[in-house]
Motif scaffolding. Structure first.
Motif: not given
Length: 115
Positions: A71-85
């Protein structure tokens, strides 16, 4: 005879467990270079500390083929992948944000990246 078979089975299980625990990389999840870079970059926001987060990424992932299930996504110029802890404070932020109408995925990213 049954005791010998049982003991032999335990020895095999112990050997397999030792190999898996040795961290030979075979249990790492394969991701693309872009996904790996995103996982490393998002560590700058981790409450556990960037160094610990990067070490966990290196243990968990290796560069190879793209993981279409990640699961990768980007909002407001910030990209993240995986489950966030998320910390307790971040989870509260997510709950409050979703109650105000923000999507869960966006709320997670925004609350995770707040200073």
């Amino acid at each position: 005879m049954k005791k010998i078979v049982a003991v032999a089975g335990l020895v095999v299980l112990a050997a397999v467990g030792a190999t898996a625990a040795a961290g030979d990389g075979s249990d790492q999840r394969e991701v693309s270079q872009e996904q790996y870079d995103t996982l490393i970059a998002q560590c700058r926001y981790a409450d556990t500390g960037p160094a610990r987060c990067r070490a966990e990424v290196r243990r968990t992932y290796r560069v190879g083929n793209e993981d279409t299930e990640l699961d990768c996504r980007a909002y407001a110029g910030v990209a993240v992948c995986g489950e966030l802890k998320l910390s307790k404070t971040e989870r509260r932020c997510v709950r409050e944000s979703t109650e105000q109408g923000l999507s869960l995925r966006r709320a997670e990213v925004e609350c995770y990246t707040r200073s």
